[in-house]
Design an enzyme around this catalytic site. Structure first.
Site, short mmCIF file in Angstrom:
data_model
loop_
_atom_site.label_atom_id
_atom_site.label_comp_id
_atom_site.label_asym_id
_atom_site.label_seq_id
_atom_site.Cartn_x
_atom_site.Cartn_y
_atom_site.Cartn_z
N ASP A 136 -3.64 -7.98 -5.04
CA ASP A 136 -4.61 -8.68 -4.18
C ASP A 136 -6.00 -8.08 -4.32
OD1 ASP A 136 -2.85 -10.49 -3.20
OD2 ASP A 136 -2.66 -9.63 -1.20
N ASP A 195 5.10 0.82 -2.50
CA ASP A 195 3.65 0.76 -2.41
C ASP A 195 3.03 1.38 -3.65
OD1 ASP A 195 3.70 -0.54 -0.04
OD2 ASP A 195 3.11 1.17 1.21
N ASP A 197 1.26 3.88 -4.38
CA ASP A 197 1.26 5.34 -4.62
C ASP A 197 2.67 5.91 -4.67
OD1 ASP A 197 1.28 4.59 -1.82
OD2 ASP A 197 1.19 6.72 -1.34
N ASP A 289 6.84 -4.79 8.12
CA ASP A 289 8.10 -4.14 7.75
C ASP A 289 9.01 -3.96 8.96
OD1 ASP A 289 6.35 -2.36 8.91
OD2 ASP A 289 6.29 -0.98 7.21
#
Length: 537
Positions: A136, A195, A197, A289
């Protein structure tokens, strides 16, 4: 011409000395203190003591359960009949389910290579694995860099797809939802989410997927986070202490006793059928989540937490990024609680005690009371009782219970036990922002749906340090200047002034020696108020 005295303009009836003004203010204070201020403060003390007892009982309960789990509970592998998926010479790789790996990204210049490389290195048959990079990004340069990285791995035979959207509607939830709509996802049975990282080990899927294949009632397998930059500075050490308790105790207890806990948004594997049955991803709060986890639990699905399955990740290393993250993590659950509490109460598919656990323990005590009591009691009510000695706080409420709660919270990170006292002071400061965010979520106020992506630095700091070390030119490089206004946090500084005043008053007139705590808490508020907490190593 003679000078005209200023008194000429003020009627004698209105001329009052400073001593008279002070005495009148003091008289007014005494008039309202006994009938109004003292009763209100007493009510505040009783409420704070009640909240402290609720938090204390919650911590003791989880402490007892975690001891029983460690001593007597079977390991998850034995409890859920875990069996490795083996290669079959006749069937080939068809006995492996098709797994989708989703990596949501937003302008992740420093870490995109780490997460994509780790996902492409997963030990899983290549024809049974689909990697989906959901980008995004608004920076065209970064988008091109991420796309080129995907092309590079695709040329190596990895089934990797680069997906972009026209807008960021729904933020992360919108990206994950859009990703599941792709035609090639129809053949996937499970989805692993990481994610940008996060760096899973090669055997991640081989250790997690068998729990899902062998137990059709399990919807989610959640792994533990392991922080690669925990020793970077004092800020990251404090975060590690808080999150280690979450994973070591809270997640473990929820998994072992009720088969429910909040999905952490990453480092987990979902059964796609469970996501669909629960209604899919929703963007009505900033904790998509947790929202999905609660809805799936209400449908009767179970979750498994694996403490020994760990995934490398990164902690925010700047105070600004940490504050934004904590706002989202505190505001989102409170807002979700507001939206779902009656839905949980009316649900008929889950047991009564599981409803009690989700509403009271998971939401009310941990997501609301834990934030509010820390700030209201130790940063507001307790200092005010120093200024109003008619109101007393029992020693068990001001010292004994907080000490026990703190000791129980420290079990997750024994290596940082020497930082425990400063961690308490730092958590008190952060409780200011968490309380504010919680109220915003409960009231659904202006910033309730604010989403600021947490800044990730990856290896950027290490690379810069290495470059500086390898430079042969001894000429000093000037450090970039920064504006002090960019660092200042006026809210923290304001509370520092308030606590310092209360500490001085207690030093002169008090009897409980609270000034020792108040002066130390003042220093912590000043450090964070000046924005230096993320620079202390």
């Amino acid at each position: 011409m003679a000078e005209i005295s200023p008194k000429f303009f003020i009627p004698e009836s209105l001329q009052v000395s400073r001593e008279d003004v002070a005495s009148q203010i003091g008289l007014m204070w005494e008039l309202i203190k006994a009938p109004l201020i003292v009763p209100l403060l007493r009510v505040g003390v009783y409420i704070c003591l009640l909240m402290s007892l609720m938090l204390f009982m919650e911590r003791v309960y989880m402490g007892i359960v975690i001891i029983l789990v460690k001593l007597f509970w079977k390991k998850p592998g034995k409890r859920y009949n875990w069996e490795a998926i083996e290669d079959d010479e006749e069937l080939g790789s068809t006995n492996f389910p098709v797994v989708l790996v989703q990596i949501p990204m937003f302008n992740e210049r420093e870490v995109y290579k780490l997460s994509i490389g780790a996902a492409c290195g997963l030990s899983w048959p290549s024809n049974r694995l689909v990697i989906q990079v959901l980008d995004d990004s608004t920076d065209a340069t970064i988008k091109e860099m991420v796309e080129q990285e995907c092309i590079k791995w695709s040329e190596k035979g990895i089934n990797i797809r680069y997906q972009i959207r026209e807008n960021r509607g729904g933020y992360k939830a919108g990206a994950l939802k859009e990703g599941l709509k792709r035609s090639y996802v129809k053949h996937c049975e499970f989805v692993a989410i990481f994610d940008a990282d996060f760096q899973p080990a090669p055997d991640f899927l081989r250790r997690a997927i068998p729990f899902l294949t062998n137990n059709p009632d399990i919807a989610l397998v959640q792994a533990r986070w392991r922080f690669v930059n925990a020793d970077e500075c004092l800020l990251t050490r404090m975060q590690e202490m808080s999150l280690d308790y979450h994973f070591t105790v809270e997640q473990e207890v929820g998994s072992a006793t009720h088969a429910f806990f909040g999905f952490n948004g990453t480092a987990g594997v979902w059964r796609i059928a469970a996501i669909n049955e629960a209604g899919g991803w929703k963007d009505r709060t900033t904790v998509e989540d947790m929202d999905l986890a609660v809805r799936a639990s209400l449908k009767g699905w179970k979750f498994v937490y694996l403490g020994d399955l760990q995934v490398k990740s990164e902690l925010p290393s700047t105070f600004k990024a940490f504050r934004f993250q904590q706002h989202r993590w505190s505001c989102g659950p409170a807002n979700l609680f507001r939206k779902m509490v009656m839905e949980i109460v009316r649900n008929k598919k889950v047991r009564f005690w599981k409803k009690v656990y989700v509403i009271y323990s998971f939401f009310f005590v941990r997501k609301i009371i834990a934030h509010m009591v820390t700030f209201s009691f130790y940063c507001v009510v307790l200092p005010l009782t120093i200024l109003i000695p008619e109101v007393e706080v029992p020693l068990w409420g001001s010292v004994y219970i907080p000490s026990i709660i703190t000791i129980l919270n420290s079990v997750g990170t024994p290596r940082s036990i020497h930082l425990l006292f400063y961690w308490i002071l730092f958590e008190n400061v952060m409780s200011l922002h968490r309380t504010k965010a919680t109220l915003i979520g409960l009231l659904e106020a202006g910033r309730a749906n604010e989403w600021v992506v947490t800044e990730k630095l990856g290896n950027a700091l290490k690379n810069k340090a290495a470059e500086a070390k390898n430079k042969t030119n001894t000429k000093l490089v000037k450090k970039p200047r920064f504006k002090i206004a960019d660092r200042l946090n006026t809210l923290e500084l304001g509370f520092a002034v308030f606590l310092f005043f209360c500490g001085c008053y207690d030093y002169v007139h008090g009897k409980n020696h609270y000034y020792i705590y108040l002066f130390l808490q003042t220093i912590t508020f000043v450090i964070t108020g000046l924005g230096y907490v993320g620079t202390i190593v």
